[in-house]
Design a protein around this motif. Structure first.
Motif, PDB file in Angstrom:
ATOM      1  N   ILE A 137       0.835  -1.196   0.000  1.00 30.40           N
ATOM      2  CA  ILE A 137       0.000   0.000   0.000  1.00 30.40           C
ATOM      3  C   ILE A 137       0.874   1.252   0.000  1.00 30.40           C
ATOM      4  CG2 ILE A 137      -1.871   1.216   1.189  1.00 30.40           C
ATOM      5  CD1 ILE A 137      -2.549  -1.672   0.105  1.00 30.40           C
ATOM      6  N   HIS A 138       0.482   2.199  -0.845  1.00 34.47           N
ATOM      7  CA  HIS A 138       1.174   3.481  -0.997  1.00 34.47           C
ATOM      8  C   HIS A 138       0.138   4.605  -0.938  1.00 34.47           C
ATOM      9  CE1 HIS A 138       4.837   1.475  -2.525  1.00 34.47           C
ATOM     10  NE2 HIS A 138       3.993   0.655  -3.130  1.00 34.47           N
ATOM     11  N   HIS A 139       0.630   5.828  -0.889  1.00 39.79           N
ATOM     12  CA  HIS A 139      -0.223   6.984  -1.153  1.00 39.79           C
ATOM     13  C   HIS A 139       0.476   7.809  -2.223  1.00 39.79           C
ATOM     14  CE1 HIS A 139       1.617   9.837   2.193  1.00 39.79           C
ATOM     15  NE2 HIS A 139       2.538   9.166   1.555  1.00 39.79           N
ATOM     16  N   THR A 140      -0.285   8.628  -2.931  1.00 38.12           N
ATOM     17  CA  THR A 140       0.279   9.350  -4.076  1.00 38.12           C
ATOM     18  C   THR A 140       0.938  10.671  -3.689  1.00 38.12           C
ATOM     19  OG1 THR A 140      -1.831  10.431  -4.534  1.00 38.12           O
ATOM     20  CG2 THR A 140      -1.382   8.330  -5.693  1.00 38.12           C
ATOM     21  N   VAL A 141       0.696  11.150  -2.480  1.00 40.34           N
ATOM     22  CA  VAL A 141       1.219  12.427  -2.010  1.00 40.34           C
ATOM     23  C   VAL A 141       0.812  13.541  -2.975  1.00 40.34           C
ATOM     24  CG1 VAL A 141       3.213  13.588  -0.964  1.00 40.34           C
ATOM     25  CG2 VAL A 141       3.184  11.109  -1.085  1.00 40.34           C
ATOM     26  N   THR A 142      -0.435  13.498  -3.372  1.00 35.46           N
ATOM     27  CA  THR A 142      -1.049  14.512  -4.226  1.00 35.46           C
ATOM     28  C   THR A 142      -2.312  14.983  -3.516  1.00 35.46           C
ATOM     29  OG1 THR A 142      -2.435  12.891  -5.371  1.00 35.46           O
ATOM     30  CG2 THR A 142      -0.271  13.364  -6.351  1.00 35.46           C
ATOM     31  N   PRO A 143      -2.929  16.041  -3.995  1.00 34.90           N
ATOM     32  CA  PRO A 143      -4.241  16.381  -3.435  1.00 34.90           C
ATOM     33  C   PRO A 143      -5.220  15.220  -3.634  1.00 34.90           C
ATOM     34  CG  PRO A 143      -3.364  18.213  -4.694  1.00 34.90           C
ATOM     35  CD  PRO A 143      -2.447  17.041  -4.951  1.00 34.90           C
ATOM     36  N   LYS A 144      -6.174  15.127  -2.739  1.00 37.68           N
ATOM     37  CA  LYS A 144      -7.203  14.085  -2.821  1.00 37.68           C
ATOM     38  C   LYS A 144      -8.128  14.358  -3.997  1.00 37.68           C
ATOM     39  CE  LYS A 144      -7.201  13.614   2.176  1.00 37.68           C
ATOM     40  NZ  LYS A 144      -7.939  13.794   3.416  1.00 37.68           N
ATOM     41  N   CYS A 145      -8.914  13.363  -4.357  1.00 36.26           N
ATOM     42  CA  CYS A 145      -9.950  13.538  -5.369  1.00 36.26           C
ATOM     43  C   CYS A 145     -11.245  12.970  -4.815  1.00 36.26           C
ATOM     44  CB  CYS A 145      -9.567  12.876  -6.687  1.00 36.26           C
ATOM     45  SG  CYS A 145      -9.319  11.081  -6.602  1.00 36.26           S
ATOM     46  N   ASN A 146     -12.344  13.655  -5.079  1.00 33.90           N
ATOM     47  CA  ASN A 146     -13.629  13.239  -4.528  1.00 33.90           C
ATOM     48  C   ASN A 146     -14.681  12.938  -5.573  1.00 33.90           C
ATOM     49  OD1 ASN A 146     -12.816  13.542  -1.751  1.00 33.90           O
ATOM     50  ND2 ASN A 146     -12.825  15.747  -2.136  1.00 33.90           N
ATOM     51  N   SER A 147     -14.370  13.168  -6.829  1.00 32.79           N
ATOM     52  CA  SER A 147     -15.312  12.863  -7.908  1.00 32.79           C
ATOM     53  C   SER A 147     -14.558  12.093  -8.984  1.00 32.79           C
ATOM     54  CB  SER A 147     -15.886  14.153  -8.512  1.00 32.79           C
ATOM     55  OG  SER A 147     -14.881  14.842  -9.241  1.00 32.79           O
ATOM     56  N   MET A 148     -15.308  11.424  -9.832  1.00 31.92           N
ATOM     57  CA  MET A 148     -14.683  10.653 -10.899  1.00 31.92           C
ATOM     58  C   MET A 148     -13.841  11.553 -11.802  1.00 31.92           C
ATOM     59  SD  MET A 148     -16.544   8.054 -13.482  1.00 31.92           S
ATOM     60  CE  MET A 148     -15.644   6.730 -14.188  1.00 31.92           C
ATOM     61  N   ALA A 149     -14.349  12.719 -12.126  1.00 36.75           N
ATOM     62  CA  ALA A 149     -13.613  13.643 -13.001  1.00 36.75           C
ATOM     63  C   ALA A 149     -12.289  14.056 -12.357  1.00 36.75           C
ATOM     64  CB  ALA A 149     -14.466  14.863 -13.323  1.00 36.75           C
ATOM     65  N   GLU A 150     -12.313  14.373 -11.061  1.00 34.75           N
ATOM     66  CA  GLU A 150     -11.085  14.748 -10.358  1.00 34.75           C
ATOM     67  C   GLU A 150     -10.109  13.577 -10.301  1.00 34.75           C
ATOM     68  OE1 GLU A 150     -12.595  17.979  -7.007  1.00 34.75           O
ATOM     69  OE2 GLU A 150     -12.544  15.863  -6.492  1.00 34.75           O
ATOM     70  N   CYS A 151     -10.620  12.395 -10.026  1.00 30.69           N
ATOM     71  CA  CYS A 151      -9.756  11.219  -9.908  1.00 30.69           C
ATOM     72  C   CYS A 151      -9.138  10.843 -11.248  1.00 30.69           C
ATOM     73  CB  CYS A 151     -10.524  10.052  -9.309  1.00 30.69           C
ATOM     74  SG  CYS A 151     -10.988  10.311  -7.565  1.00 30.69           S
ATOM     75  N   VAL A 152      -9.897  10.916 -12.328  1.00 27.61           N
ATOM     76  CA  VAL A 152      -9.360  10.652 -13.659  1.00 27.61           C
ATOM     77  C   VAL A 152      -8.227  11.629 -13.956  1.00 27.61           C
ATOM     78  CG1 VAL A 152      -9.886  10.839 -16.134  1.00 27.61           C
ATOM     79  CG2 VAL A 152     -11.380   9.510 -14.637  1.00 27.61           C
ATOM     80  N   GLU A 153      -8.423  12.877 -13.599  1.00 26.29           N
ATOM     81  CA  GLU A 153      -7.386  13.887 -13.816  1.00 26.29           C
ATOM     82  C   GLU A 153      -6.120  13.548 -13.016  1.00 26.29           C
ATOM     83  OE1 GLU A 153      -6.652  18.556 -12.746  1.00 26.29           O
ATOM     84  OE2 GLU A 153      -8.673  17.972 -13.368  1.00 26.29           O
ATOM     85  N   LYS A 154      -6.276  13.134 -11.768  1.00 32.09           N
ATOM     86  CA  LYS A 154      -5.129  12.785 -10.922  1.00 32.09           C
ATOM     87  C   LYS A 154      -4.392  11.555 -11.478  1.00 32.09           C
ATOM     88  CE  LYS A 154      -5.647  15.733  -7.471  1.00 32.09           C
ATOM     89  NZ  LYS A 154      -5.646  17.013  -8.133  1.00 32.09           N
ATOM     90  N   VAL A 155      -5.140  10.521 -11.829  1.00 30.41           N
ATOM     91  CA  VAL A 155      -4.514   9.296 -12.346  1.00 30.41           C
ATOM     92  C   VAL A 155      -3.771   9.603 -13.648  1.00 30.41           C
ATOM     93  CG1 VAL A 155      -4.946   6.956 -13.220  1.00 30.41           C
ATOM     94  CG2 VAL A 155      -6.151   7.770 -11.184  1.00 30.41           C
ATOM     95  N   SER A 156      -4.374  10.384 -14.523  1.00 27.30           N
ATOM     96  CA  SER A 156      -3.721  10.755 -15.789  1.00 27.30           C
ATOM     97  C   SER A 156      -2.443  11.550 -15.542  1.00 27.30           C
ATOM     98  CB  SER A 156      -4.680  11.569 -16.664  1.00 27.30           C
ATOM     99  OG  SER A 156      -5.770  10.780 -17.056  1.00 27.30           O
ATOM    100  N   SER A 157      -2.487  12.435 -14.559  1.00 31.47           N
ATOM    101  CA  SER A 157      -1.318  13.244 -14.208  1.00 31.47           C
ATOM    102  C   SER A 157      -0.194  12.368 -13.643  1.00 31.47           C
ATOM    103  CB  SER A 157      -1.724  14.318 -13.196  1.00 31.47           C
ATOM    104  OG  SER A 157      -0.607  15.052 -12.783  1.00 31.47           O
ATOM    105  N   ILE A 158      -0.549  11.426 -12.786  1.00 31.92           N
ATOM    106  CA  ILE A 158       0.450  10.500 -12.228  1.00 31.92           C
ATOM    107  C   ILE A 158       1.055   9.653 -13.344  1.00 31.92           C
ATOM    108  CG2 ILE A 158       0.726   8.463 -10.737  1.00 31.92           C
ATOM    109  CD1 ILE A 158      -1.498   9.844  -8.927  1.00 31.92           C
ATOM    110  N   HIS A 159       0.214   9.180 -14.253  1.00 28.70           N
ATOM    111  CA  HIS A 159       0.690   8.404 -15.401  1.00 28.70           C
ATOM    112  C   HIS A 159       1.705   9.213 -16.202  1.00 28.70           C
ATOM    113  CE1 HIS A 159       0.181   6.689 -19.565  1.00 28.70           C
ATOM    114  NE2 HIS A 159       0.368   5.583 -18.867  1.00 28.70           N
ATOM    115  N   SER A 160       1.368  10.450 -16.512  1.00 27.69           N
ATOM    116  CA  SER A 160       2.279  11.308 -17.279  1.00 27.69           C
ATOM    117  C   SER A 160       3.599  11.523 -16.544  1.00 27.69           C
ATOM    118  CB  SER A 160       1.624  12.656 -17.577  1.00 27.69           C
ATOM    119  OG  SER A 160       0.563  12.482 -18.476  1.00 27.69           O
TER     120      SER A 160
END
Length: 191
Positions: free
Chosen positions: A54-77
């Motif tokens: 288990i890890h954490h991303t050390v990024t701001p949290k996300c509370n909606s699907m749109a926010e989470c998709v943005e975070k995951v895409s940013s981490i991927h990049s």
């Protein structure tokens, strides 16, 4: 812009794996559902996997699907463009919206915990959890993913649950989250 958002939402909804409520599995958003680029190289793991880290991303949290998709895409990049990795490092990412986002998935070797990548899934909770716990919906999605992995034969029946800090010089998954997972039945002190 509204037309684009509607089209994106329709694409996301069709890319959701229809597992929520079935066999205690959480809703898993596929790679195509969050816009992942193809991996540059794929190496497969031996299943079932014996560790879940288990890890954490050390990024701001996300509370909606749109926010989470943005975070995951940013981490991927970041993982691909800055770190030079073949793909996103994590096997799965768990959002504050209660969804699980497929990274490399159950079968591909990740890039999350040096020395353990070939024998573990790396699951990151989106956010920073040093001082506070993730929301209950996020913790529940993580628990359901682990349970689902065992039921589906992806995780060994007696897998070992670890925090990233137990294996490498990191503070991940954050002190609050690390203290929480230590109370879970599959957590082990020594890998």
């Amino acid at each position: 812009m509204e037309l684009f958002n509607t089209a994106l939402l329709v694409a996301l909804m069709t890319a959701i794996r229809p597992t929520e409520g079935e066999d205690d599995c959480p809703r898993i958003i596929s790679r195509s559902g969050w816009g992942a680029r193809p991996s540059k190289h794929v190496e497969y793991m031996k299943i079932p996997v014996e560790y879940a880290i288990i890890h954490h991303t050390v990024t701001p949290k996300c509370n909606s699907m749109a926010e989470c998709v943005e975070k995951v895409s940013s981490i991927h990049s970041f993982h691909v463009n800055t770190n030079g990795w073949d793909d996103i490092g994590f096997s799965f990412l768990v959002g504050g919206d209660g969804n699980v986002y497929e990274g490399r998935g159950w079968h591909q070797v990740g890039a999350h915990t040096y020395g353990f990548n070939k024998k573990s899934v790396g699951i990151a909770l989106i956010g920073e959890f040093s001082d506070s716990l993730p929301p209950r919906v996020q913790l529940d999605a993580l628990k359901r993913l682990l349970k689902c992995g065992v039921k589906e034969g992806e995780l060994a029946e007696h897998y070992k649950l670890l925090g990233g800090r137990q294996i490498s010089a990191t503070k991940s998954p954050g002190l609050a989250l690390y203290q929480e997972i230590q109370t879970w039945p599959d957590w082990v002190e020594n890998p």
